[in-house]
Scaffold this active site. Sequence first.
Site, PDB file in Angstrom:
ATOM      1  N   GLN A 160     -57.260  39.858  32.094  1.00 38.43           N
ATOM      2  CA  GLN A 160     -56.082  39.315  32.753  1.00 38.43           C
ATOM      3  C   GLN A 160     -55.222  38.532  31.764  1.00 38.43           C
ATOM      4  O   GLN A 160     -55.748  37.775  30.944  1.00 38.43           O
ATOM      5  CB  GLN A 160     -56.615  38.376  33.829  1.00 38.43           C
ATOM      6  CG  GLN A 160     -55.622  37.604  34.619  1.00 38.43           C
ATOM      7  CD  GLN A 160     -56.346  36.614  35.523  1.00 38.43           C
ATOM      8  OE1 GLN A 160     -56.814  35.573  35.043  1.00 38.43           O
ATOM      9  NE2 GLN A 160     -56.487  36.932  36.789  1.00 38.43           N
ATOM     10  N   HIS A 177     -61.468  38.745  33.895  1.00 36.59           N
ATOM     11  CA  HIS A 177     -61.520  38.537  35.348  1.00 36.59           C
ATOM     12  C   HIS A 177     -62.914  38.911  35.851  1.00 36.59           C
ATOM     13  O   HIS A 177     -63.560  38.134  36.521  1.00 36.59           O
ATOM     14  CB  HIS A 177     -60.419  39.326  36.069  1.00 36.59           C
ATOM     15  CG  HIS A 177     -60.368  39.061  37.550  1.00 36.59           C
ATOM     16  ND1 HIS A 177     -59.323  39.417  38.354  1.00 36.59           N
ATOM     17  CD2 HIS A 177     -61.258  38.467  38.380  1.00 36.59           C
ATOM     18  CE1 HIS A 177     -59.565  39.039  39.608  1.00 36.59           C
ATOM     19  NE2 HIS A 177     -60.731  38.473  39.653  1.00 36.59           N
ATOM     20  N   PHE A 191     -65.360  30.122  39.866  1.00 32.32           N
ATOM     21  CA  PHE A 191     -64.879  31.469  39.547  1.00 32.32           C
ATOM     22  C   PHE A 191     -66.060  32.350  39.108  1.00 32.32           C
ATOM     23  O   PHE A 191     -66.244  33.465  39.608  1.00 32.32           O
ATOM     24  CB  PHE A 191     -63.826  31.347  38.441  1.00 32.32           C
ATOM     25  CG  PHE A 191     -63.111  32.631  38.057  1.00 32.32           C
ATOM     26  CD1 PHE A 191     -62.895  33.650  38.974  1.00 32.32           C
ATOM     27  CD2 PHE A 191     -62.623  32.788  36.755  1.00 32.32           C
ATOM     28  CE1 PHE A 191     -62.216  34.816  38.605  1.00 32.32           C
ATOM     29  CE2 PHE A 191     -61.938  33.935  36.374  1.00 32.32           C
ATOM     30  CZ  PHE A 191     -61.743  34.944  37.300  1.00 32.32           C
ATOM     31  N   HIS A 230     -68.316  33.139  41.988  1.00 30.41           N
ATOM     32  CA  HIS A 230     -67.709  34.167  42.845  1.00 30.41           C
ATOM     33  C   HIS A 230     -67.910  35.560  42.236  1.00 30.41           C
ATOM     34  O   HIS A 230     -68.292  36.513  42.929  1.00 30.41           O
ATOM     35  CB  HIS A 230     -66.212  33.873  43.012  1.00 30.41           C
ATOM     36  CG  HIS A 230     -65.441  34.987  43.640  1.00 30.41           C
ATOM     37  ND1 HIS A 230     -65.368  35.176  45.001  1.00 30.41           N
ATOM     38  CD2 HIS A 230     -64.721  36.004  43.098  1.00 30.41           C
ATOM     39  CE1 HIS A 230     -64.643  36.243  45.268  1.00 30.41           C
ATOM     40  NE2 HIS A 230     -64.238  36.770  44.137  1.00 30.41           N
ATOM     41  N   GLU A 231     -67.653  35.666  40.927  1.00 34.04           N
ATOM     42  CA  GLU A 231     -67.767  36.975  40.263  1.00 34.04           C
ATOM     43  C   GLU A 231     -69.214  37.481  40.271  1.00 34.04           C
ATOM     44  O   GLU A 231     -69.474  38.660  40.509  1.00 34.04           O
ATOM     45  CB  GLU A 231     -67.219  36.901  38.834  1.00 34.04           C
ATOM     46  CG  GLU A 231     -65.705  36.709  38.781  1.00 34.04           C
ATOM     47  CD  GLU A 231     -64.944  37.859  39.445  1.00 34.04           C
ATOM     48  OE1 GLU A 231     -65.240  39.028  39.199  1.00 34.04           O
ATOM     49  OE2 GLU A 231     -64.026  37.555  40.247  1.00 34.04           O
ATOM     50  N   LYS A 259     -70.224  38.173  44.213  1.00 31.76           N
ATOM     51  CA  LYS A 259     -69.539  39.307  44.838  1.00 31.76           C
ATOM     52  C   LYS A 259     -69.823  40.622  44.104  1.00 31.76           C
ATOM     53  O   LYS A 259     -70.087  41.640  44.718  1.00 31.76           O
ATOM     54  CB  LYS A 259     -68.028  39.048  44.885  1.00 31.76           C
ATOM     55  CG  LYS A 259     -67.229  40.189  45.480  1.00 31.76           C
ATOM     56  CD  LYS A 259     -65.765  39.811  45.713  1.00 31.76           C
ATOM     57  CE  LYS A 259     -64.967  40.996  46.243  1.00 31.76           C
ATOM     58  NZ  LYS A 259     -63.526  40.686  46.360  1.00 31.76           N
ATOM     59  N   HIS A 260     -69.743  40.588  42.772  1.00 33.53           N
ATOM     60  CA  HIS A 260     -69.830  41.834  41.984  1.00 33.53           C
ATOM     61  C   HIS A 260     -71.149  41.948  41.211  1.00 33.53           C
ATOM     62  O   HIS A 260     -71.797  42.993  41.228  1.00 33.53           O
ATOM     63  CB  HIS A 260     -68.660  41.929  41.003  1.00 33.53           C
ATOM     64  CG  HIS A 260     -67.308  41.877  41.657  1.00 33.53           C
ATOM     65  ND1 HIS A 260     -66.792  42.933  42.363  1.00 33.53           N
ATOM     66  CD2 HIS A 260     -66.377  40.901  41.721  1.00 33.53           C
ATOM     67  CE1 HIS A 260     -65.591  42.612  42.834  1.00 33.53           C
ATOM     68  NE2 HIS A 260     -65.312  41.383  42.465  1.00 33.53           N
TER      69      HIS A 260
HETATM   70  P1  AMP Z   1     -62.344  39.581  43.065  1.00 33.26           P
HETATM   71  O1  AMP Z   1     -62.708  38.861  44.363  1.00 33.26           O
HETATM   72  O2  AMP Z   1     -63.365  39.450  41.992  1.00 33.26           O
HETATM   73  O3  AMP Z   1     -61.906  40.981  43.318  1.00 33.26           O
HETATM   74  O4  AMP Z   1     -61.106  38.788  42.445  1.00 33.26           O
HETATM   75  C1  AMP Z   1     -60.054  38.340  43.200  1.00 33.26           C
HETATM   76  C2  AMP Z   1     -60.167  36.852  43.341  1.00 33.26           C
HETATM   77  O5  AMP Z   1     -60.266  36.231  42.071  1.00 33.26           O
HETATM   78  C3  AMP Z   1     -58.982  36.272  44.020  1.00 33.26           C
HETATM   79  O6  AMP Z   1     -59.427  35.289  44.913  1.00 33.26           O
HETATM   80  C4  AMP Z   1     -58.208  35.667  42.878  1.00 33.26           C
HETATM   81  O7  AMP Z   1     -57.394  34.626  43.324  1.00 33.26           O
HETATM   82  C5  AMP Z   1     -59.303  35.203  41.982  1.00 33.26           C
HETATM   83  N1  AMP Z   1     -58.906  35.064  40.584  1.00 33.26           N
HETATM   84  C6  AMP Z   1     -58.307  35.975  39.811  1.00 33.26           C
HETATM   85  N2  AMP Z   1     -58.126  35.516  38.570  1.00 33.26           N
HETATM   86  C7  AMP Z   1     -58.628  34.261  38.554  1.00 33.26           C
HETATM   87  C8  AMP Z   1     -58.735  33.267  37.560  1.00 33.26           C
HETATM   88  N3  AMP Z   1     -58.311  33.465  36.304  1.00 33.26           N
HETATM   89  N4  AMP Z   1     -59.320  32.096  37.917  1.00 33.26           N
HETATM   90  C9  AMP Z   1     -59.770  31.885  39.156  1.00 33.26           C
HETATM   91  N5  AMP Z   1     -59.696  32.786  40.135  1.00 33.26           N
HETATM   92  C10 AMP Z   1     -59.131  33.973  39.835  1.00 33.26           C
END
Ligand code: AMP
Length: 228
Positions: free
Chosen positions: A34, A62, A112, A115-116, A119-120
């Site tokens: 990104q 990302h 972040f 979450h990654e 989720k993934h």
């Molecule tokens: P995903 O859920 O992995 O498909 O990614 C989408 C989510 O990641 C969304 O909630 C975005 O707002 C968030 N996102 C994308 N880039 C960033 C970043 N650099 N830092 C924090 N959140 C991010």
Amino acid sequence: MESKFLFLINLLVLQYLAVLCVSQDFDFFYFVQQWPGSYCDSGKSSCCYPTTGKPAADFGIHGLWPNYNDGSYPQNCDPNNPFDESKISDLISNMRRNWPTLACPSGSGETFWSHEWEKHGTCSESVFDQHSYFETTLGLKQQTNLLQALKTAGIKADGRTYSLGDIKDAIKEGTGYTPWIECNQDSSGNSQLYQVYLCLDNSGSSLIECPVFPKGKKCGSEIEFPVF
Ligand code: AMP
Ligand code: AMP
């Protein structure tokens, strides 16, 4: 004799089932990077720099996302394996540099990354544990060096407009693989370079040509590369 034969058949059936299970896991990964300038100037919600400081003017990671060849993807595969920062303590300074959070309010990145992973990442447990998931993704960022690939072709984050084709060619030249470019819009509505998708095989060992590209809106043939 007969029981030996039955045993062999059983073994074959079991092996076949095992192969089926593994191949149903997922087909490939998207490796998504990104441009922070495009996250931050898109107006909608703006961005917040990490508590550890403004990231460098470079692409950030990302995520690394398991995907199916039909374009769909698994998510949140294992609630029993939550993100645990202590498992990647040796990677944290690298993560801060290369996988910066830009969400508001400012954070250290843990939200972040968590979450990654949840989720993934948890959908790739057949290939990666938490440490190898993050370590591999950091390695891919270094390997692909998008900023250098673009710079070599005279494409810089200077707020000017470049052709989508030239950007794709430069990344293909630099990395060896055809990227998918995702655009978003700056606050004046100009289409700009937001995310770059490359693909990794489902064993997590090498880049491949993407089996399918994400569906999405068009970039337009000329796109902005904003300053960060
Ligand atoms: P995903 O859920 O992995 O498909 O990614 C989408 C989510 O990641 C969304 O909630 C975005 O707002 C968030 N996102 C994308 N880039 C960033 C970043 N650099 N830092 C924090 N959140 C991010
Ligand atoms: P189109 O503008 O849809 O006719 O696409 C022309 C060519 O550019 C096709 O090979 C598309 O796959 C490719 N293409 C279009 N948009 C993108 C994009 N955002 N990223 C990468 N390739 C693209």
